[in-house]
Enzyme design. Structure first.
Site, PDB file in Angstrom:
ATOM      1  CE  LYS A  12      24.646   1.847  13.286  1.00 51.40           C
ATOM      2  NZ  LYS A  12      24.259   1.024  12.118  1.00 51.40           N
ATOM      3  CE1 TYR A  52      25.203   5.852   8.831  1.00 50.62           C
ATOM      4  CE2 TYR A  52      23.464   7.182   9.809  1.00 50.62           C
ATOM      5  CZ  TYR A  52      24.301   6.085   9.851  1.00 50.62           C
ATOM      6  OH  TYR A  52      24.236   5.229  10.914  1.00 50.62           O
ATOM      7  NE  ARG A  88      34.034  -1.897  10.331  1.00 46.91           N
ATOM      8  CZ  ARG A  88      32.858  -1.471   9.899  1.00 46.91           C
ATOM      9  NH1 ARG A  88      32.327  -0.380  10.400  1.00 46.91           N
ATOM     10  NH2 ARG A  88      32.212  -2.118   8.981  1.00 46.91           N
ATOM     11  CB  THR A  94      27.359  -4.297   7.731  1.00 52.27           C
ATOM     12  OG1 THR A  94      28.630  -3.655   7.624  1.00 52.27           O
ATOM     13  CG2 THR A  94      26.268  -3.249   7.759  1.00 52.27           C
ATOM     14  NE  ARG A 105      27.299  -3.897  13.191  1.00 52.78           N
ATOM     15  CZ  ARG A 105      28.049  -3.238  12.337  1.00 52.78           C
ATOM     16  NH1 ARG A 105      28.860  -3.886  11.500  1.00 52.78           N
ATOM     17  NH2 ARG A 105      28.001  -1.923  12.289  1.00 52.78           N
ATOM     18  CG  ASN A 115      24.049  -2.611  12.227  1.00 52.51           C
ATOM     19  OD1 ASN A 115      23.958  -1.545  12.835  1.00 52.51           O
ATOM     20  ND2 ASN A 115      24.646  -2.697  11.055  1.00 52.51           N
ATOM     21  CG  HIS A 118      28.997   3.870  12.727  1.00 56.29           C
ATOM     22  ND1 HIS A 118      28.944   3.627  11.377  1.00 56.29           N
ATOM     23  CD2 HIS A 118      29.980   4.788  12.910  1.00 56.29           C
ATOM     24  CE1 HIS A 118      29.858   4.384  10.773  1.00 56.29           C
ATOM     25  NE2 HIS A 118      30.494   5.092  11.679  1.00 56.29           N
ATOM     26  CD  GLU A 131      32.734   7.415  10.769  1.00 55.41           C
ATOM     27  OE1 GLU A 131      31.762   7.033  10.103  1.00 55.41           O
ATOM     28  OE2 GLU A 131      33.439   6.630  11.434  1.00 55.41           O
TER      29      GLU A 131
END
Length: 154
Positions: A12, A52, A88, A94, A105, A115, A118, A131
């Site tokens: 991000k 989103y 993940r 998150t 993270r 954070n 993604h 995605e």
């Protein structure tokens, strides 16, 4: 039993601005995942709203769109056995405050809204393909065999 799959990952704007892109790519490569697509880009309003879309109407939707369009991102597609779940797990929770040290993270995030990364949701079947299709054309993804794959998989 795991299955070879592809997953979408995005560093991000906060991760790009903090110079974490290379470190994040290295972590996935060190794990044994294979980078099959990458694009350094600025996300426009329409793409952000589509990305989103599941959060449209929620109080934080506008903030998500504003943040993801605030600076460049590194969009990527990673491939490997059980790649969605692996990514993940490496990303952490998150909320960085709930992420274990050693996760991306957990090591680099402090704030839920900033954070760093993604990744496609492993609990939402098909989110990875949706995605990937949003950010990449099929001809932007590369099929190849890495020389170390024989050492990674039985």
């Amino acid at each position: 039993m795991s299955e070879r799959e592809r997953t979408f990952v995005m560093v991000k704007p906060d991760g790009v601005q903090r110079g974490l892109t290379g470190e994040i790519i290295s972590r996935f490569e060190d794990r044994g995942l294979k980078l099959v697509g990458a694009k350094f880009m600025q996300i426009d309003q329409d793409l952000a709203e589509e990305h989103y879309g599941e959060h449209e109407g929620k109080p934080f939707f506008d903030g998500l769109v504003e943040f993801i369009t605030s600076g460049p991102v590194m969009a990527m597609v990673w491939e490997g056995d059980d790649a969605i779940r692996q990514v993940r797990h490496m990303m952490g929770e998150t909320d960085p405050a709930e992420s274990a040290p050693g996760t991306i993270r957990g090591d680099f995030g402090l704030d839920l809204g900033r954070n760093v990364i993604h990744g496609s949701d492993h609990e939402d079947p098909g989110s990875n393909e949706r995605e990937i299709d949003l950010f990449f054309d099929e001809d932007e993804l590369v099929d190849y065999e890495k020389v170390d794959e024989g050492w990674l998989y039985e």
